[in-house]
Design a protein around this motif. Structure first.
Motif, PDB file in Angstrom:
ATOM      1  N   VAL A  95     -17.746  -0.160  10.521  1.00 19.91           N
ATOM      2  CA  VAL A  95     -17.306   0.986   9.721  1.00 19.91           C
ATOM      3  C   VAL A  95     -16.197   0.525   8.782  1.00 19.91           C
ATOM      4  O   VAL A  95     -15.219  -0.086   9.208  1.00 19.91           O
ATOM      5  CB  VAL A  95     -16.793   2.132  10.629  1.00 19.91           C
ATOM      6  N   ARG A  96     -16.360   0.840   7.509  1.00 21.70           N
ATOM      7  CA  ARG A  96     -15.314   0.475   6.549  1.00 21.70           C
ATOM      8  C   ARG A  96     -14.156   1.456   6.641  1.00 21.70           C
ATOM      9  O   ARG A  96     -14.335   2.621   7.028  1.00 21.70           O
ATOM     10  CB  ARG A  96     -15.871   0.392   5.134  1.00 21.70           C
ATOM     11  N   PRO A  97     -12.957   1.003   6.291  1.00 17.52           N
ATOM     12  CA  PRO A  97     -11.780   1.878   6.361  1.00 17.52           C
ATOM     13  C   PRO A  97     -11.897   3.057   5.390  1.00 17.52           C
ATOM     14  O   PRO A  97     -12.463   2.937   4.309  1.00 17.52           O
ATOM     15  CB  PRO A  97     -10.631   0.969   5.959  1.00 17.52           C
ATOM     16  N   ASP A  98     -11.339   4.160   5.772  1.00 19.81           N
ATOM     17  CA  ASP A  98     -11.302   5.362   4.935  1.00 19.81           C
ATOM     18  C   ASP A  98     -10.019   5.311   4.106  1.00 19.81           C
ATOM     19  O   ASP A  98      -8.917   5.393   4.651  1.00 19.81           O
ATOM     20  CB  ASP A  98     -11.311   6.603   5.834  1.00 19.81           C
ATOM     21  N   PRO A  99     -10.122   5.185   2.768  1.00 14.97           N
ATOM     22  CA  PRO A  99      -8.906   5.073   1.948  1.00 14.97           C
ATOM     23  C   PRO A  99      -8.027   6.311   1.992  1.00 14.97           C
ATOM     24  O   PRO A  99      -6.830   6.225   1.748  1.00 14.97           O
ATOM     25  CB  PRO A  99      -9.450   4.828   0.540  1.00 14.97           C
ATOM     26  N   THR A 100      -8.601   7.471   2.344  1.00 15.20           N
ATOM     27  CA  THR A 100      -7.783   8.683   2.408  1.00 15.20           C
ATOM     28  C   THR A 100      -6.859   8.666   3.620  1.00 15.20           C
ATOM     29  O   THR A 100      -5.945   9.478   3.704  1.00 15.20           O
ATOM     30  CB  THR A 100      -8.653   9.960   2.430  1.00 15.20           C
ATOM     31  N   GLU A 101      -7.090   7.725   4.536  1.00 11.79           N
ATOM     32  CA  GLU A 101      -6.218   7.579   5.701  1.00 11.79           C
ATOM     33  C   GLU A 101      -5.255   6.402   5.537  1.00 11.79           C
ATOM     34  O   GLU A 101      -4.543   6.052   6.472  1.00 11.79           O
ATOM     35  CB  GLU A 101      -7.072   7.393   6.967  1.00 11.79           C
ATOM     36  N   GLU A 102      -5.256   5.783   4.355  1.00 10.04           N
ATOM     37  CA  GLU A 102      -4.423   4.598   4.120  1.00 10.04           C
ATOM     38  C   GLU A 102      -3.239   4.846   3.184  1.00 10.04           C
ATOM     39  O   GLU A 102      -2.525   3.924   2.852  1.00 10.04           O
ATOM     40  CB  GLU A 102      -5.271   3.471   3.515  1.00 10.04           C
ATOM     41  N   GLY A 103      -3.047   6.062   2.722  1.00 11.33           N
ATOM     42  CA  GLY A 103      -1.915   6.343   1.840  1.00 11.33           C
ATOM     43  C   GLY A 103      -2.104   5.811   0.435  1.00 11.33           C
ATOM     44  O   GLY A 103      -1.180   5.237  -0.145  1.00 11.33           O
ATOM     45  N   TYR A 104      -3.289   5.994  -0.124  1.00 12.96           N
ATOM     46  CA  TYR A 104      -3.575   5.459  -1.456  1.00 12.96           C
ATOM     47  C   TYR A 104      -2.694   6.054  -2.556  1.00 12.96           C
ATOM     48  O   TYR A 104      -2.638   5.505  -3.659  1.00 12.96           O
ATOM     49  CB  TYR A 104      -5.060   5.639  -1.811  1.00 12.96           C
ATOM     50  N   GLU A 105      -1.961   7.109  -2.282  1.00  8.43           N
ATOM     51  CA  GLU A 105      -1.061   7.698  -3.272  1.00  8.43           C
ATOM     52  C   GLU A 105       0.205   6.868  -3.479  1.00  8.43           C
ATOM     53  O   GLU A 105       0.916   7.041  -4.459  1.00  8.43           O
ATOM     54  CB  GLU A 105      -0.659   9.120  -2.854  1.00  8.43           C
ATOM     55  N   ASP A 106       0.487   5.959  -2.537  1.00 12.13           N
ATOM     56  CA  ASP A 106       1.663   5.087  -2.647  1.00 12.13           C
ATOM     57  C   ASP A 106       1.532   4.226  -3.911  1.00 12.13           C
ATOM     58  O   ASP A 106       0.482   3.653  -4.162  1.00 12.13           O
ATOM     59  CB  ASP A 106       1.738   4.183  -1.410  1.00 12.13           C
ATOM     60  N   PRO A 107       2.588   4.129  -4.730  1.00 14.81           N
ATOM     61  CA  PRO A 107       2.494   3.350  -5.969  1.00 14.81           C
ATOM     62  C   PRO A 107       2.188   1.872  -5.745  1.00 14.81           C
ATOM     63  O   PRO A 107       1.707   1.192  -6.655  1.00 14.81           O
ATOM     64  CB  PRO A 107       3.858   3.534  -6.639  1.00 14.81           C
ATOM     65  N   HIS A 108       2.434   1.368  -4.540  1.00 25.37           N
ATOM     66  CA  HIS A 108       2.143  -0.043  -4.254  1.00 25.37           C
ATOM     67  C   HIS A 108       0.954  -0.206  -3.309  1.00 25.37           C
ATOM     68  O   HIS A 108       0.785  -1.262  -2.693  1.00 25.37           O
ATOM     69  CB  HIS A 108       3.390  -0.737  -3.696  1.00 25.37           C
ATOM     70  N   TYR A 109       0.143   0.823  -3.222  1.00 27.20           N
ATOM     71  CA  TYR A 109      -1.066   0.755  -2.407  1.00 27.20           C
ATOM     72  C   TYR A 109      -1.953  -0.381  -2.924  1.00 27.20           C
ATOM     73  O   TYR A 109      -2.135  -0.545  -4.134  1.00 27.20           O
ATOM     74  CB  TYR A 109      -1.819   2.092  -2.491  1.00 27.20           C
ATOM     75  N   VAL A 110      -2.489  -1.150  -2.019  1.00 29.57           N
ATOM     76  CA  VAL A 110      -3.380  -2.261  -2.371  1.00 29.57           C
ATOM     77  C   VAL A 110      -4.817  -1.729  -2.331  1.00 29.57           C
ATOM     78  O   VAL A 110      -5.354  -1.431  -1.263  1.00 29.57           O
ATOM     79  CB  VAL A 110      -3.185  -3.453  -1.406  1.00 29.57           C
ATOM     80  N   PHE A 111      -5.405  -1.592  -3.517  1.00 31.21           N
ATOM     81  CA  PHE A 111      -6.759  -1.046  -3.630  1.00 31.21           C
ATOM     82  C   PHE A 111      -7.783  -2.022  -3.065  1.00 31.21           C
ATOM     83  O   PHE A 111      -7.567  -3.239  -3.053  1.00 31.21           O
ATOM     84  CB  PHE A 111      -7.076  -0.731  -5.094  1.00 31.21           C
ATOM     85  N   ALA A 112      -8.893  -1.471  -2.614  1.00 33.62           N
ATOM     86  CA  ALA A 112      -9.952  -2.261  -1.981  1.00 33.62           C
ATOM     87  C   ALA A 112     -10.511  -3.324  -2.926  1.00 33.62           C
ATOM     88  O   ALA A 112     -10.549  -3.144  -4.144  1.00 33.62           O
ATOM     89  CB  ALA A 112     -11.075  -1.341  -1.513  1.00 33.62           C
ATOM     90  N   ALA A 113     -10.948  -4.425  -2.329  1.00 35.27           N
ATOM     91  CA  ALA A 113     -11.593  -5.514  -3.065  1.00 35.27           C
ATOM     92  C   ALA A 113     -12.856  -5.926  -2.321  1.00 35.27           C
ATOM     93  O   ALA A 113     -12.918  -5.849  -1.094  1.00 35.27           O
ATOM     94  CB  ALA A 113     -10.646  -6.703  -3.192  1.00 35.27           C
ATOM     95  N   ALA A 114     -13.852  -6.375  -3.070  1.00 32.70           N
ATOM     96  CA  ALA A 114     -15.131  -6.765  -2.480  1.00 32.70           C
ATOM     97  C   ALA A 114     -15.089  -8.155  -1.854  1.00 32.70           C
ATOM     98  O   ALA A 114     -15.786  -8.414  -0.877  1.00 32.70           O
ATOM     99  CB  ALA A 114     -16.229  -6.711  -3.542  1.00 32.70           C
ATOM    100  N   VAL A 115     -14.280  -9.062  -2.409  1.00 36.64           N
ATOM    101  CA  VAL A 115     -14.217 -10.444  -1.936  1.00 36.64           C
ATOM    102  C   VAL A 115     -12.784 -10.761  -1.521  1.00 36.64           C
ATOM    103  O   VAL A 115     -11.850 -10.526  -2.298  1.00 36.64           O
ATOM    104  CB  VAL A 115     -14.672 -11.430  -3.044  1.00 36.64           C
ATOM    105  N   PRO A 116     -12.590 -11.294  -0.323  1.00 35.67           N
ATOM    106  CA  PRO A 116     -11.217 -11.603   0.110  1.00 35.67           C
ATOM    107  C   PRO A 116     -10.644 -12.815  -0.628  1.00 35.67           C
ATOM    108  O   PRO A 116     -11.287 -13.854  -0.720  1.00 35.67           O
ATOM    109  CB  PRO A 116     -11.370 -11.897   1.604  1.00 35.67           C
TER     110      PRO A 116
END
Length: 171
Positions: A95-116
């Motif tokens: 199961v992939r993480p739910d971004p709505t549970e990660e605090g995406y509103e934070d100005p320094h939130y690290v947005f998802a990426a497809a390749v590490p």
């Protein structure tokens, strides 16, 4: 402009967008402080970034917010995503993480990426170039990035080689 690049390498889309707004203000100040008849202003980037607008965000919604819900796993996804970088997230039990549970509103939130990756890569598409003032016509259309340096040198009359200031050029 370097802070826009740094934020994108860190997959911090909100920071990158905020820095772009500040960069726009700096360009506006430069335009206000100069005369178009004697000052060439060039605005461009040396490369593009691996950020993309994802899905179908609602009209007038915050581009940094939720774009929709996956029709496969029923988990929301954000409108912005990176193709590579530190925002890669491992799945837990498939199961992939739910971004709505990660605090995406934070100005320094690290947005998802497809390749590490430790830092995001650059993209290869063309970047836009805006020019205003004397010799702005030299910067229209598509050009290899090496051309820009030569055109600036020509327009600014610096360095060796043909320049606008050469008597033989002024016909």
């Amino acid at each position: 402009g370097a802070l826009i690049d740094k934020a994108n390498h860190d997959n911090e889309a909100s920071s990158a967008l905020e820095e772009a707004v500040e960069f726009d203000k700096a360009v506006a100040a430069a335009v206000e402080m100069t005369d178009e008849s004697d000052t060439l202003i060039i605005v461009t980037a040396d490369h593009s970034q691996p950020m993309t607008i994802n899905g179908y965000p609602a009209l007038h919604s915050d581009i940094r917010g939720v774009a929709g819900v996956s029709d496969v796993d029923d988990i929301p996804y954000l409108a912005l995503i990176y193709t590579s970088g530190p925002g890669y997230r491992e799945q837990t039990d498939g199961v992939r993480p739910d971004p709505t549970e990660e605090g995406y509103e934070d100005p320094h939130y690290v947005f998802a990426a497809a390749v590490p990756r430790e830092a995001s890569t650059h993209n290869g598409e063309d970047v836009i170039l805006y020019a205003r003032g004397p010799h702005a016509h030299l910067f229209t259309g598509n050009h290899e990035n090496a051309y820009i340096t030569h055109a600036i040198r020509y327009a600014a009359c610096v360095g060796d080689g043909l320049s606008f200031c050469d008597e033989k050029v002024k016909v």
